[in-house]
Scaffold this motif. Structure first.
Motif, PDB file in Angstrom:
ATOM      1  N   LYS A 130      10.292  29.038  31.962  1.00 18.56           N
ATOM      2  CA  LYS A 130      10.020  27.649  31.583  1.00 18.56           C
ATOM      3  C   LYS A 130      11.280  26.967  31.056  1.00 18.56           C
ATOM      4  O   LYS A 130      11.554  25.797  31.361  1.00 18.56           O
ATOM      5  CB  LYS A 130       8.920  27.589  30.524  1.00 18.56           C
ATOM      6  CG  LYS A 130       8.522  26.159  30.129  1.00 18.56           C
ATOM      7  CD  LYS A 130       7.427  26.149  29.093  1.00 18.56           C
ATOM      8  CE  LYS A 130       6.983  24.730  28.776  1.00 18.56           C
ATOM      9  NZ  LYS A 130       8.113  23.881  28.313  1.00 18.56           N
ATOM     10  N   GLY A 131      12.064  27.700  30.267  1.00 22.33           N
ATOM     11  CA  GLY A 131      13.295  27.135  29.737  1.00 22.33           C
ATOM     12  C   GLY A 131      14.266  26.740  30.837  1.00 22.33           C
ATOM     13  O   GLY A 131      14.903  25.683  30.769  1.00 22.33           O
ATOM     14  N   LEU A 132      14.363  27.570  31.861  1.00 15.55           N
ATOM     15  CA  LEU A 132      15.218  27.239  33.004  1.00 15.55           C
ATOM     16  C   LEU A 132      14.695  26.016  33.744  1.00 15.55           C
ATOM     17  O   LEU A 132      15.471  25.155  34.166  1.00 15.55           O
ATOM     18  CB  LEU A 132      15.306  28.441  33.955  1.00 15.55           C
ATOM     19  CG  LEU A 132      16.250  29.565  33.541  1.00 15.55           C
ATOM     20  CD1 LEU A 132      16.041  30.772  34.450  1.00 15.55           C
ATOM     21  CD2 LEU A 132      17.700  29.110  33.601  1.00 15.55           C
ATOM     22  N   ALA A 147      15.191  20.286  35.048  1.00 17.94           N
ATOM     23  CA  ALA A 147      14.624  18.936  35.073  1.00 17.94           C
ATOM     24  C   ALA A 147      15.509  17.972  34.284  1.00 17.94           C
ATOM     25  O   ALA A 147      15.720  16.819  34.699  1.00 17.94           O
ATOM     26  CB  ALA A 147      13.211  18.958  34.500  1.00 17.94           C
ATOM     27  N   ASP A 148      16.039  18.431  33.148  1.00 16.27           N
ATOM     28  CA  ASP A 148      16.905  17.582  32.331  1.00 16.27           C
ATOM     29  C   ASP A 148      18.198  17.236  33.071  1.00 16.27           C
ATOM     30  O   ASP A 148      18.617  16.070  33.090  1.00 16.27           O
ATOM     31  CB  ASP A 148      17.229  18.302  31.019  1.00 16.27           C
ATOM     32  CG  ASP A 148      18.236  17.548  30.176  1.00 16.27           C
ATOM     33  OD1 ASP A 148      17.902  16.456  29.690  1.00 16.27           O
ATOM     34  OD2 ASP A 148      19.372  18.039  30.020  1.00 16.27           O
ATOM     35  N   VAL A 149      18.826  18.232  33.689  1.00 15.77           N
ATOM     36  CA  VAL A 149      20.071  17.984  34.419  1.00 15.77           C
ATOM     37  C   VAL A 149      19.816  17.060  35.611  1.00 15.77           C
ATOM     38  O   VAL A 149      20.607  16.152  35.897  1.00 15.77           O
ATOM     39  CB  VAL A 149      20.710  19.312  34.880  1.00 15.77           C
ATOM     40  CG1 VAL A 149      21.908  19.050  35.796  1.00 15.77           C
ATOM     41  CG2 VAL A 149      21.139  20.146  33.683  1.00 15.77           C
ATOM     42  N   ILE A 151      24.549  23.412  30.455  1.00 17.47           N
ATOM     43  CA  ILE A 151      24.606  24.832  30.091  1.00 17.47           C
ATOM     44  C   ILE A 151      23.341  25.195  29.320  1.00 17.47           C
ATOM     45  O   ILE A 151      22.895  24.444  28.446  1.00 17.47           O
ATOM     46  CB  ILE A 151      25.841  25.146  29.224  1.00 17.47           C
ATOM     47  CG1 ILE A 151      27.125  24.838  29.999  1.00 17.47           C
ATOM     48  CG2 ILE A 151      25.828  26.596  28.765  1.00 17.47           C
ATOM     49  CD1 ILE A 151      28.379  24.988  29.152  1.00 17.47           C
ATOM     50  N   THR A 152      22.765  26.335  29.653  1.00 14.31           N
ATOM     51  CA  THR A 152      21.625  26.841  28.891  1.00 14.31           C
ATOM     52  C   THR A 152      21.743  28.351  28.775  1.00 14.31           C
ATOM     53  O   THR A 152      22.404  29.000  29.602  1.00 14.31           O
ATOM     54  CB  THR A 152      20.291  26.465  29.571  1.00 14.31           C
ATOM     55  OG1 THR A 152      19.206  26.833  28.717  1.00 14.31           O
ATOM     56  CG2 THR A 152      20.117  27.173  30.909  1.00 14.31           C
TER      57      THR A 152
END
Length: 367
Positions: free
Chosen positions: A135-137, A142-144, A169-170
């Motif tokens: 989910k974090g990815l 989606a943000d990028v 970056i995450t």
């Protein structure tokens, strides 16, 4: 002529179709390897597939539905891990039979291998990301994507649009993110816990035969870059300042509850006690007895590492043990092997004394 990844059972057109099956910013595992032509994991997978195709093409063909699954990426990732394991076992000159039966159970482990002195059950596991990491990815992607659309729109308004690049970056934690609210929770402790729990119900085990848990750590969508060799030792140093750390993959098997796990904290040292026994010392809830895992194989892009149980219920047969040295990139220096009676236990006892002594000495050392 198929380009990129050769599996012998998937066409270029099917791989191209899978390229459109991206989800949450992640590529399909088959596509990830097909686009990594010449890289080590892709080379390992292709070589293994060729070995398997020569030995048991029907088994390889049976994986097509999983490899072509466009929704569940774990299906394809697991199938690729099984191909690599099958190919590696064939390299050892063992006879390998897929899907052996287990008495009194409907479970079917991946393989039964025999080097001429008795069958060994081999169960393959390919670590996948936890749901919160997936989910974090997806959220990061989606943000990028949204920021990129905004950057393109801004460039169009200004009339300067040529090439617009948006980066982000995450962090990804292959064995789960540590909980900052949980005392002692860290990447180290999470990794130890996750590895110690793999196949915990042990339903694929035939009680009459030795059992090898084959852990495939070659999925680039999970691990990114290959794991460092030091992570398989009980203690190691890194960086020019000599930062000290404990190897999670050693502790996951040989650690005992209360053992000190040593880590550097700046220029001081701290220890975190193991909260549970490693896999080889656990009593399993499923059958109320000691684990029946005879050995664990860690399969990395450029390292195959064997770690044996110090007192296995069913020890590995001598020929099978020796044959594993022919597995791709076998690392004798990182392995813990029962070449003689009680040898693994003696090695572990010695390493545990070293850990205790280092933890005491460094804990008393202050700059």
């Amino acid at each position: 002529m198929q380009k990129g990844l050769w599996l012998g059972i998937i066409t270029d057109a099917e791989i191209e179709k899978l390229r459109n099956a991206r989800t949450g910013g992640r590529s399909h595992p088959v596509v990830s390897l097909a686009l990594a032509d010449g890289e080590q994991v892709a080379a390992n997978t292709e070589f293994a597939a060729r070995q398997v195709a020569q030995n048991n093409l029907p088994w390889l063909q049976s994986l097509r539905p999983r490899l072509l699954d466009e929704k569940d990426f774990t299906a394809g990732a697991g199938a690729l891990g099984e191909i690599r394991a099958f190919g590696a076992l064939l390299e050892t000159w063992c006879s390998v039979k897929p899907g052996p039966s287990v008495p009194g159970s409907n479970a079917k482990p991946e393989f039964e291998a025999d080097a001429g002195d008795g069958p060994v059950i081999v169960e393959v596991n390919s670590r996948q990301l936890d749901s919160d990491q997936v989910k974090g990815l997806a959220d990061h992607h989606a943000d990028v994507t949204a920021r990129h659309a905004a950057d393109v729109a801004k460039a169009q308004v200004l009339g300067t649009i040529k090439n617009v690049v948006t980066t982000g970056i995450t962090e990804v934690f292959p064995t789960g993110a540590p909980d900052p609210e949980k005392p002692g929770d860290s990447v180290l402790t999470n990794t130890i816990s996750r590895i110690a729990q793999v196949k915990q119900n042990e339903k694929q085990i035939d009680p009459a035969k030795p059992f090898v848990l084959w852990l495939d750590f070659q999925d680039p969508g999970v691990w990114g870059t290959p794991l460092a060799d030091e992570l398989f030792r009980p203690l190691y140093t890194e960086c020019k300042e000599g930062h000290v750390h404990s190897g999670p993959f050693w502790f996951a098997l040989y650690g005992r509850k209360g053992d000190p796990m040593l880590e550097s904290l700046g220029y001081s040292y701290r220890t975190t006690p193991m909260l549970h026994d490693g896999r080889f010392y656990q009593t399993m809830a499923s059958h109320k007895g000691p684990t029946r895992v005879s050995a664990v194989v860690y399969s990395c892009p450029r390292a195959t590492i064997l770690m044996e149980h110090p007192a296995a219920v069913r020890p590995l047969p001598p020929n099978f043990r020796a044959s594993l040295l022919k597995a791709p990139f076998f690392r004798l220096d990182l392995s813990v092997i029962e070449w003689g009676p009680s040898l693994v236990q003696q090695v572990i006892d010695c390493e545990r004394r070293i850990i205790d002594a280092a933890a005491t000495a460094l804990g008393n050392f202050h700059l």
